[in-house]
Write an enzyme that holds these catalytic residues in place. Structure first.
Site, PDB file in Angstrom:
ATOM      1  CG  PHE A   2      -3.882  -1.830   3.468  1.00 26.52           C
ATOM      2  CD1 PHE A   2      -5.072  -1.127   3.374  1.00 26.52           C
ATOM      3  CD2 PHE A   2      -2.998  -1.775   2.402  1.00 26.52           C
ATOM      4  CE1 PHE A   2      -5.369  -0.387   2.251  1.00 26.52           C
ATOM      5  CE2 PHE A   2      -3.279  -1.037   1.274  1.00 26.52           C
ATOM      6  CZ  PHE A   2      -4.475  -0.341   1.194  1.00 26.52           C
ATOM      7  CB  CYS A   3      -4.811  -7.028   0.951  1.00 24.22           C
ATOM      8  SG  CYS A   3      -4.306  -8.006  -0.482  1.00 24.22           S
TER       9      CYS A   3
END
Length: 286
Positions: free
Chosen positions: A158-159
């Site tokens: 997850f960025c």
């Protein structure tokens, strides 16, 4: 949850029997604290995502503006062939950066079926056997994202900078974004280093002292520092993802293989990456 219920039941039984209630175990307290911290972190990630998207867009556009306002006049005379070439390069690089960045933001990573969707398929007769049901709920190489609250196909990570999970359908946009951003940063460093040095030492150079462009040395310093620092960080990340692509791994699989290889070797199991085709593996159809 079951541990908490058992703990309460044991405490009630102790009171009824006239015994001293069993104290709450430290492990249960630590689990509760860990879950609370995880919940807070999940909400922080959800809130900070749109903010970081705005910050990233502002920084990209700010560097492009500084190039056309100041830096380009150090490397080319206005409205010449050199000016047109540098302008075209900057527009091409920045256009690809922004396109792939927002494509990664708005493109979903791909999700496994939810239980409701799967029940609908079972009721319609589309799915029957238990193995297929399990495969649809938890496809191979998928992982559950606590922030998105979904099972993500081929989840990489997850960025927060894109406010999205990077997975099966948007990983290529993420990879191309890193590639063009690294190219753009090092191109910016190459054309900013001379103006930065000249304007930072204008008191030693009579020519620089008479140069009106050095009046905007704060902008040049900003562009040079941003492109250099981001260029180093992004290049390291890009090199890591190039390795992941060549070895057919995700970030999650890389760390899983790294920290479990010794234990799997000890148990006589396959210790490497099962999806790695190797350098000499034939292509499909050969």
């Amino acid at each position: 949850y079951q541990r908490r219920v058992r703990g309460r039941t044991q405490g009630a039984m102790d009171i009824e029997a006239g015994r001293k209630p069993t104290p709450v175990r430290r492990e249960d307290f630590m689990v509760t604290v860990g879950r609370a911290m995880e919940w807070v972190l999940d909400w922080v990630m959800r809130i900070i995502g749109p903010i970081l998207i705005c910050v990233a867009t502002f920084l990209i556009l700010a560097v492009v503006r500084i190039f056309f306002k100041t830096v380009v006049y150090f490397v080319a005379t206005p409205w010449t062939t050199g000016y047109a070439v540098h302008s075209a390069i900057v527009l091409w690089i920045s256009g690809n950066i922004l396109f792939n960045y927002f494509a990664c933001v708005v493109t979903g990573p791909g999700y496994a079926l939810t239980e409701v969707e799967l029940n609908d398929k079972i009721q319609n007769g589309e799915v029957g056997d238990k193995k297929t049901v399990e495969m649809l709920l938890k496809p191979p190489r998928s992982h559950y994202c606590n922030i998105m609250k979904r099972q993500v196909l081929r989840m990489d990570h997850f960025c927060p900078w894109v406010g999205n999970c990077v997975g099966f359908f948007n990983y290529r946009y993420f990879f191309l974004f890193l590639t063009y951003l690294a190219i753009g940063c090092w191109y910016g460093v190459s054309i900013c280093i001379v103006p930065f040095y000249t304007c930072m030492h204008h008191h030693r150079h009579a020519v620089a002292a008479r140069n009106p462009i050095c009046a905007s040395r704060a902008h040049i310093t900003f562009a040079f520092v941003i492109t250099l620092s981001v260029g180093i960080a992004v290049s390291l990340m890009l090199a890591f993802h190039v390795y992941l692509v060549l070895s057919a791994q995700t970030t999650i699989e890389f760390y899983y293989n790294k920290f479990t290889s010794r234990g799997r070797t000890f148990r006589g199991e396959l210790a490497g990456n099962q999806y790695d085709l190797g350098r000499s593996a034939p292509l499909p159809g050969e």
